[in-house]
Design an enzyme around this catalytic site. Structure first.
Site, mmCIF file in Angstrom:
data_model
loop_
_atom_site.group_PDB
_atom_site.id
_atom_site.type_symbol
_atom_site.label_atom_id
_atom_site.label_comp_id
_atom_site.label_asym_id
_atom_site.label_seq_id
_atom_site.Cartn_x
_atom_site.Cartn_y
_atom_site.Cartn_z
ATOM 1 C CD1 TRP A 107 -1.691 -2.015 1.708
ATOM 2 C CD2 TRP A 107 -2.883 -1.506 -0.412
ATOM 3 N NE1 TRP A 107 -2.919 -3.538 1.200
ATOM 4 C CE2 TRP A 107 -3.366 -2.958 0.238
ATOM 5 C CE3 TRP A 107 -3.475 -0.586 -0.409
ATOM 6 C CZ2 TRP A 107 -4.230 -3.227 -0.224
ATOM 7 C CZ3 TRP A 107 -4.205 -1.085 -2.432
ATOM 8 C CH2 TRP A 107 -4.956 -2.824 -2.076
ATOM 9 C CG ASP A 174 -3.589 4.069 4.335
ATOM 10 O OD1 ASP A 174 -4.551 3.220 4.927
ATOM 11 O OD2 ASP A 174 -2.693 3.471 3.512
ATOM 12 C CE LYS A 198 -7.981 -2.791 4.923
ATOM 13 N NZ LYS A 198 -8.445 -4.337 3.916
HETATM 14 N N1 PMP Z 1 -4.346 1.156 2.080
HETATM 15 C C1 PMP Z 1 -4.596 -0.398 3.470
HETATM 16 C C2 PMP Z 1 -3.740 -0.005 4.667
HETATM 17 C C3 PMP Z 1 -5.277 -1.490 2.953
HETATM 18 O O1 PMP Z 1 -5.199 -2.134 3.448
HETATM 19 C C4 PMP Z 1 -5.852 -1.019 2.202
HETATM 20 C C5 PMP Z 1 -6.616 -2.132 1.552
HETATM 21 N N2 PMP Z 1 -7.036 -2.844 1.969
HETATM 22 C C6 PMP Z 1 -5.972 -0.169 1.122
HETATM 23 C C7 PMP Z 1 -4.591 1.279 1.619
HETATM 24 C C8 PMP Z 1 -6.458 0.475 -0.444
HETATM 25 O O2 PMP Z 1 -7.937 0.227 0.177
HETATM 26 P P1 PMP Z 1 -9.541 0.675 -0.934
HETATM 27 O O3 PMP Z 1 -9.823 -0.361 -1.331
HETATM 28 O O4 PMP Z 1 -10.153 1.048 -0.038
HETATM 29 O O5 PMP Z 1 -8.756 1.444 -1.865
#
Ligand code: PMP
Length: 362
Positions: A107, A174, A198
């Site tokens: 991420w 994030d 989550k």
């Molecule tokens: N950052 C983290 C730490 C994640 O775990 C995730 C997805 N599980 C994301 C960003 C991406 O999120 P999204 O699918 O809402 O774009």
């Protein structure tokens, strides 16, 4: 007519996301599909400008502030596009000359990629050299950066910051996979964002918390929908917000508040993680994948020492009605996600399965 969601057998849901939500939240969400706030209309068919929906959005905003103990100089907005759109919105709104990033996994890597398209982006620390099995420490944060971006919990690799970096430059985080799971000092951060799916609610809504005074410095023309100020000015109602996802998030936050808030869930999350890591450390058939001091309380990643026993372990897992335990393809093995709504009893069931597996094959 009373609506009840019946699950024939109790499934222990360890999914990494979207993930388990409290059963009572699901029931209330189901009710709102036919009769929202006593209107005899479905939440899915009423205007987002109706007084009931506006009240719900206000309540959701107030709950974020209350649960996270946010000081008055923070704005809370509900957005769309997932945390992935935040990877872009952050540099669009904050990057003037240079941004610093810590790379702790998939991420972070994606966030870095978006920033690079927007200006000078320096990766000041990374754990990529060891397949992201630890949180980098002891690096220098350059003073001439517009912000430092970190990922507080690495959903895929199973690492989590126990202490956040301290510096005078704005810190952006994030928190998609650990917001509302533990207490922290919001004053440390200039911008916090999280996809809801989550600990906050269902997929479809993204939370952003922005400290007043950090915006408006880039001199860049920001597209309306990607400008945080647009959504702050209109209190998340610039356009049609994801009302249903916001409502389910509001219910989840109410559930958290009624049970004792973040302090309560932090203690419960610690208890769950201690149970699981305790078993992983003492059971000779398993091996954990990350540095013990950086272990995530949300996502525990582990492998079998002997891969030829995989089928046997998977069989026991299935028989115990455990779901969502498969590891991410970049780590392999298993990942037990223990988000807020997962009861300690479910972790106990997994630990019991591991013990039984140990007795049979150890
Ligand atoms: N950052 C983290 C730490 C994640 O775990 C995730 C997805 N599980 C994301 C960003 C991406 O999120 P999204 O699918 O809402 O774009």
């Amino acid at each position: 007519m009373e609506t009840t969601i019946m699950t024939a057998t109790k499934v222990h849901n360890f999914s990494a996301g979207p993930s388990i939500l409290p059963q009572e939240v699901l029931q209330k969400a189901a009710e709102a599909c036919t009769n929202f706030a006593g209107t005899n209309l479905s939440l899915l068919e009423v205007s987002h400008r109706s007084k009931e929906v506006v009240a719900m959005a206000d309540n959701a905003t107030a709950l974020v502030k209350e649960l996270l103990d946010l000081p008055n100089d923070y704005d809370v907005v509900f957005l769309q596009g997932g945390a992935s759109t935040q990877f872009l919105m952050v540099p669009f709104n904050l990057l003037k000359s240079k941004a610093a990033y810590v790379n702790t996994g998939a991420w972070s890597t994606k966030a870095i990629k978006e920033a690079k398209g927007m200006g000078t982006t320096e990766v000041i620390a990374s754990s990529e050299d060891d397949n992201f099995t630890y949180i980098p420490k002891g690096y220098t944060i350059p003073a001439d950066t517009d912000y430092l971006h970190i990922t507080s919990n690495n959903t895929i690799y199973g690492t989590q910051y126990q202490n956040f970096p301290e510096s005078n430059i704005p810190l952006v985080v994030d928190m998609s996979s650990d917001i509302f799971s533990r207490q922290f000092n919001p004053n440390q951060f200039s911008l916090i964002y999280a996809g809801a799916q989550k600990n906050m609610g269902p997929a479809g809504v993204t939370l952003a918390i922005i400290k007043k005074g950090v915006l408006g410095k880039t001199e860049r023309k920001i597209p309306t929908m990607l400008n945080y100020q647009t959504h702050i000015d209109k209190e998340s109602m610039f356009n049609t917000p994801p009302v249903f996802a916001m409502y389910v998030s509001m219910l989840t936050m109410e559930w958290l508040k009624n049970n004792g808030g973040v302090a309560w869930v932090e203690a419960r999350n610690k208890q769950k993680a201690d149970m699981l890591y305790g078993e992983l450390d003492s059971n000779p058939l398993f091996v954990t994948t990350v540095k013990p001091e950086d272990r995530s309380r949300m996502n525990a990643t582990f492998l079998l020492k002997d891969n030829s026993l995989e089928e046997e372990f998977n069989k026991l897992v299935k028989e115990a009605n455990i779901s969502g335990l498969k590891g991410h393809r970049s780590v392999g093995g298993y990942r037990a996600s223990m988000y807020n709504a997962l009861p300690p009893e479910s972790v106990q069931v997994l630990v019991d399965v591991m013990k039984e597996f140990g007795r049979k094959f150890g």
